[in-house]
Scaffold this motif. Structure first.
Motif, PDB file in Angstrom:
ATOM      1  N   MET A   1      29.338  20.845 -33.345  1.00  0.00           N
ATOM      2  CA  MET A   1      30.184  19.742 -32.877  1.00  0.00           C
ATOM      3  C   MET A   1      29.646  19.176 -31.569  1.00  0.00           C
ATOM      4  SD  MET A   1      32.700  17.640 -32.733  1.00  0.00           S
ATOM      5  CE  MET A   1      33.717  18.059 -34.109  1.00  0.00           C
ATOM      6  N   ILE A   2      29.720  19.953 -30.458  1.00  0.00           N
ATOM      7  CA  ILE A   2      29.156  19.536 -29.172  1.00  0.00           C
ATOM      8  C   ILE A   2      28.207  20.625 -28.701  1.00  0.00           C
ATOM      9  CG2 ILE A   2      29.625  18.860 -26.779  1.00  0.00           C
ATOM     10  CD1 ILE A   2      32.482  18.262 -27.606  1.00  0.00           C
ATOM     11  N   GLN A   3      26.985  20.248 -28.376  1.00  0.00           N
ATOM     12  CA  GLN A   3      26.019  21.231 -27.887  1.00  0.00           C
ATOM     13  C   GLN A   3      25.248  20.646 -26.707  1.00  0.00           C
ATOM     14  OE1 GLN A   3      24.014  23.405 -30.863  1.00  0.00           O
ATOM     15  NE2 GLN A   3      22.379  24.112 -29.528  1.00  0.00           N
ATOM     16  N   PHE A   4      25.260  21.390 -25.601  1.00  0.00           N
ATOM     17  CA  PHE A   4      24.492  21.036 -24.410  1.00  0.00           C
ATOM     18  C   PHE A   4      23.387  22.076 -24.252  1.00  0.00           C
ATOM     19  CE2 PHE A   4      27.189  18.224 -21.453  1.00  0.00           C
ATOM     20  CZ  PHE A   4      27.906  17.673 -22.509  1.00  0.00           C
ATOM     21  N   GLU A   5      22.179  21.610 -23.984  1.00  0.00           N
ATOM     22  CA  GLU A   5      21.054  22.517 -23.756  1.00  0.00           C
ATOM     23  C   GLU A   5      20.369  22.150 -22.440  1.00  0.00           C
ATOM     24  OE1 GLU A   5      18.389  22.597 -27.081  1.00  0.00           O
ATOM     25  OE2 GLU A   5      20.003  22.835 -28.548  1.00  0.00           O
ATOM     26  N   ASP A   6      20.531  23.008 -21.434  1.00  0.00           N
ATOM     27  CA  ASP A   6      19.887  22.832 -20.123  1.00  0.00           C
ATOM     28  C   ASP A   6      20.147  21.440 -19.551  1.00  0.00           C
ATOM     29  OD1 ASP A   6      18.767  25.414 -20.200  1.00  0.00           O
ATOM     30  OD2 ASP A   6      17.119  24.693 -21.444  1.00  0.00           O
ATOM     31  N   ARG A  56      18.599  15.212 -17.238  1.00  0.00           N
ATOM     32  CA  ARG A  56      17.638  15.961 -18.066  1.00  0.00           C
ATOM     33  C   ARG A  56      18.434  16.867 -18.998  1.00  0.00           C
ATOM     34  NH1 ARG A  56      17.334  18.518 -13.017  1.00  0.00           N
ATOM     35  NH2 ARG A  56      17.929  20.721 -13.055  1.00  0.00           N
ATOM     36  N   GLY A  57      17.758  17.383 -20.001  1.00  0.00           N
ATOM     37  CA  GLY A  57      18.413  18.248 -20.979  1.00  0.00           C
ATOM     38  C   GLY A  57      18.735  17.497 -22.262  1.00  0.00           C
ATOM     39  N   ARG A  58      19.348  18.188 -23.193  1.00  0.00           N
ATOM     40  CA  ARG A  58      19.608  17.638 -24.539  1.00  0.00           C
ATOM     41  C   ARG A  58      21.075  17.819 -24.895  1.00  0.00           C
ATOM     42  NH1 ARG A  58      19.603  20.008 -29.655  1.00  0.00           N
ATOM     43  NH2 ARG A  58      19.106  18.556 -31.377  1.00  0.00           N
ATOM     44  N   ILE A  59      21.668  16.767 -25.466  1.00  0.00           N
ATOM     45  CA  ILE A  59      23.058  16.812 -25.929  1.00  0.00           C
ATOM     46  C   ILE A  59      23.093  16.393 -27.389  1.00  0.00           C
ATOM     47  CG2 ILE A  59      25.376  15.843 -25.664  1.00  0.00           C
ATOM     48  CD1 ILE A  59      24.706  15.298 -22.737  1.00  0.00           C
ATOM     49  N   SER A  60      23.821  17.150 -28.202  1.00  0.00           N
ATOM     50  CA  SER A  60      24.057  16.726 -29.581  1.00  0.00           C
ATOM     51  C   SER A  60      25.558  16.659 -29.828  1.00  0.00           C
ATOM     52  CB  SER A  60      23.393  17.681 -30.581  1.00  0.00           C
ATOM     53  OG  SER A  60      23.917  18.982 -30.477  1.00  0.00           O
ATOM     54  N   LEU A  61      25.971  15.674 -30.625  1.00  0.00           N
ATOM     55  CA  LEU A  61      27.374  15.445 -30.935  1.00  0.00           C
ATOM     56  C   LEU A  61      27.491  15.217 -32.435  1.00  0.00           C
ATOM     57  CD1 LEU A  61      30.234  14.979 -29.725  1.00  0.00           C
ATOM     58  CD2 LEU A  61      29.631  12.556 -29.510  1.00  0.00           C
ATOM     59  N   PHE A  62      28.366  15.996 -33.080  1.00  0.00           N
ATOM     60  CA  PHE A  62      28.525  15.935 -34.542  1.00  0.00           C
ATOM     61  C   PHE A  62      27.187  16.148 -35.249  1.00  0.00           C
ATOM     62  CE2 PHE A  62      31.635  12.598 -32.966  1.00  0.00           C
ATOM     63  CZ  PHE A  62      32.706  13.471 -32.905  1.00  0.00           C
ATOM     64  N   GLY A  63      26.348  16.985 -34.670  1.00  0.00           N
ATOM     65  CA  GLY A  63      25.068  17.305 -35.291  1.00  0.00           C
ATOM     66  C   GLY A  63      23.974  16.284 -35.056  1.00  0.00           C
ATOM     67  N   ARG A  64      24.242  15.259 -34.249  1.00  0.00           N
ATOM     68  CA  ARG A  64      23.243  14.225 -33.979  1.00  0.00           C
ATOM     69  C   ARG A  64      22.738  14.353 -32.550  1.00  0.00           C
ATOM     70  NH1 ARG A  64      23.501   9.639 -36.997  1.00  0.00           N
ATOM     71  NH2 ARG A  64      21.422   9.314 -36.095  1.00  0.00           N
ATOM     72  N   VAL A  66      21.898  12.941 -29.330  1.00  0.00           N
ATOM     73  CA  VAL A  66      22.393  11.703 -28.722  1.00  0.00           C
ATOM     74  C   VAL A  66      21.245  10.791 -28.279  1.00  0.00           C
ATOM     75  CG1 VAL A  66      23.642  10.788 -26.721  1.00  0.00           C
ATOM     76  CG2 VAL A  66      24.603  12.700 -28.031  1.00  0.00           C
ATOM     77  N   GLU A  67      20.186  11.374 -27.754  1.00  0.00           N
ATOM     78  CA  GLU A  67      19.082  10.573 -27.228  1.00  0.00           C
ATOM     79  C   GLU A  67      18.393   9.758 -28.314  1.00  0.00           C
ATOM     80  OE1 GLU A  67      15.070  11.144 -24.434  1.00  0.00           O
ATOM     81  OE2 GLU A  67      16.289  12.876 -25.016  1.00  0.00           O
ATOM     82  N   SER A  68      18.453  10.222 -29.571  1.00  0.00           N
ATOM     83  CA  SER A  68      17.749   9.552 -30.661  1.00  0.00           C
ATOM     84  C   SER A  68      18.547   8.408 -31.285  1.00  0.00           C
ATOM     85  CB  SER A  68      17.411  10.568 -31.755  1.00  0.00           C
ATOM     86  OG  SER A  68      18.601  11.012 -32.408  1.00  0.00           O
ATOM     87  N   LEU A  69      19.797   8.196 -30.838  1.00  0.00           N
ATOM     88  CA  LEU A  69      20.656   7.195 -31.463  1.00  0.00           C
ATOM     89  C   LEU A  69      20.321   5.781 -30.985  1.00  0.00           C
ATOM     90  CD1 LEU A  69      24.102   9.007 -31.045  1.00  0.00           C
ATOM     91  CD2 LEU A  69      22.649   8.995 -33.078  1.00  0.00           C
ATOM     92  N   ASP A  70      20.345   4.821 -31.912  1.00  0.00           N
ATOM     93  CA  ASP A  70      20.243   3.434 -31.481  1.00  0.00           C
ATOM     94  C   ASP A  70      21.651   2.929 -31.146  1.00  0.00           C
ATOM     95  OD1 ASP A  70      21.583   2.629 -33.856  1.00  0.00           O
ATOM     96  OD2 ASP A  70      19.688   2.296 -34.906  1.00  0.00           O
ATOM     97  N   ARG A  71      21.752   1.662 -30.724  1.00  0.00           N
ATOM     98  CA  ARG A  71      23.040   1.144 -30.247  1.00  0.00           C
ATOM     99  C   ARG A  71      24.113   1.212 -31.333  1.00  0.00           C
ATOM    100  NH1 ARG A  71      23.430  -4.835 -27.717  1.00  0.00           N
ATOM    101  NH2 ARG A  71      22.321  -3.793 -26.018  1.00  0.00           N
ATOM    102  N   ASN A  72      23.797   0.831 -32.566  1.00  0.00           N
ATOM    103  CA  ASN A  72      24.783   0.835 -33.642  1.00  0.00           C
ATOM    104  C   ASN A  72      25.227   2.249 -33.993  1.00  0.00           C
ATOM    105  OD1 ASN A  72      24.749  -1.965 -33.888  1.00  0.00           O
ATOM    106  ND2 ASN A  72      23.097  -1.943 -35.409  1.00  0.00           N
ATOM    107  N   GLU A  73      24.279   3.179 -34.035  1.00  0.00           N
ATOM    108  CA  GLU A  73      24.623   4.571 -34.337  1.00  0.00           C
ATOM    109  C   GLU A  73      25.509   5.157 -33.245  1.00  0.00           C
ATOM    110  OE1 GLU A  73      20.722   6.102 -36.842  1.00  0.00           O
ATOM    111  OE2 GLU A  73      20.582   5.925 -34.653  1.00  0.00           O
ATOM    112  N   ARG A  74      25.210   4.813 -32.007  1.00  0.00           N
ATOM    113  CA  ARG A  74      26.016   5.304 -30.892  1.00  0.00           C
ATOM    114  C   ARG A  74      27.456   4.760 -30.984  1.00  0.00           C
ATOM    115  NH1 ARG A  74      24.505   7.331 -25.704  1.00  0.00           N
ATOM    116  NH2 ARG A  74      22.354   7.191 -26.443  1.00  0.00           N
ATOM    117  N   ALA A  75      27.583   3.468 -31.341  1.00  0.00           N
ATOM    118  CA  ALA A  75      28.906   2.864 -31.480  1.00  0.00           C
ATOM    119  C   ALA A  75      29.704   3.532 -32.598  1.00  0.00           C
ATOM    120  CB  ALA A  75      28.772   1.367 -31.745  1.00  0.00           C
ATOM    121  N   LEU A  76      29.053   3.831 -33.717  1.00  0.00           N
ATOM    122  CA  LEU A  76      29.740   4.498 -34.831  1.00  0.00           C
ATOM    123  C   LEU A  76      30.187   5.901 -34.432  1.00  0.00           C
ATOM    124  CD1 LEU A  76      27.500   3.403 -37.851  1.00  0.00           C
ATOM    125  CD2 LEU A  76      29.872   2.717 -37.399  1.00  0.00           C
ATOM    126  N   LEU A  77      29.343   6.606 -33.659  1.00  0.00           N
ATOM    127  CA  LEU A  77      29.690   7.951 -33.222  1.00  0.00           C
ATOM    128  C   LEU A  77      30.885   7.917 -32.279  1.00  0.00           C
ATOM    129  CD1 LEU A  77      28.128  10.431 -34.183  1.00  0.00           C
ATOM    130  CD2 LEU A  77      27.057  10.565 -31.942  1.00  0.00           C
TER     131      LEU A  77
END
Length: 226
Positions: A1-6, A56-64, A66-77
């Motif tokens: 669901m929510i994952q923070f790494e460093d 710095r570091g990596r965040i994932s939300l709902f298995g995605r 976050v850094e890899s999302l484009d604007r539309n994907e971010r809005a849907l999330l």
């Protein structure tokens, strides 16, 4: 669901507000966020609802990632996330009913369904007689209840609330905690930042505790080590 790494957050040349934060919140969990003023609570919440990127570091939300999302994907999330802000952020040109119905309207719910659900929820939070009121005519506590109703009306996958009961008497605060717990029981992951120790004790859930940018997760009843 929510994952923070460093994960770390820094503003300008200041020291890190959050430093090397690593944790995972499972789907359907319920956590409080606590800590002294300036510990990084607001920054942590902003990272969770994608209002800011980490330094710095990596965040994932709902298995995605976050850094890899484009604007539309971010809005849907973001549509899967309900947020209760301390400053309410109600739209003053809309009525109470229209503010609460807005997320359902954006998601394409039909008018009859919006009408029924919004009325029912506003009754629950004690505002059934204020459907057509303008937000600026309400007290701070009433505006906070409108903001909470708007955040939960679509039963989001993730609910993030920053001091949601801070402007309320104890009776209404307890009633709203029952609402948050009911949402949690049907699958919503809940994260609530609060200084209200009595609510934390009465509605026992793990606590994400922040101090000087460092994070620890305490189980119900576990004390913060000095």
């Amino acid at each position: 669901m929510i994952q923070f790494e460093d994960v770390a957050v820094r503003y300008g040349r200041m020291a890190d507000v959050l430093s090397d934060v690593t944790f995972r919140l499972e789907p359907g969990s319920f956590h409080y966020v606590s800590g002294p003023s300036g510990a990084g609570k607001s920054s942590l919440l902003k990272l969770m609802y994608l209002a800011m990127p980490p330094t710095r570091g990596r965040i994932s939300l709902f298995g995605r990632d976050v850094e890899s999302l484009d604007r539309n994907e971010r809005a849907l999330l973001r549509r899967m996330v309900g947020v209760v802000f301390q400053e309410f952020r109600l739209l003053n040109h809309l009525t109470v009913f229209e503010n609460v119905a807005l997320p359902m309207k954006i998601s394409g719910e039909r008018p009859s369904r919006r009408q029924a659900h919004v009325k029912e929820l506003l009754e629950w939070v004690g505002l059934g007689s204020h459907l057509h009121a303008a937000p600026l005519t309400l007290s701070g506590g009433q505006q906070q209840r409108v903001a909470i109703a708007r955040a939960v009306i679509t039963r989001p996958k993730l609910l993030i609330a920053d001091e949601p009961t801070g402007n309320m008497d104890d009776r209404m605060a307890v009633r709203l905690m029952y609402l948050f717990e009911e949402l949690n029981r049907i699958g919503t992951t809940v994260v609530i930042a609060t200084h209200n120790d009595r609510l934390i004790e009465r509605f026992a859930h793990p606590v994400i505790h922040l101090n000087e940018g460092r994070l620890s997760i305490l189980e119900p009843g576990e004390q913060v080590l000095a």
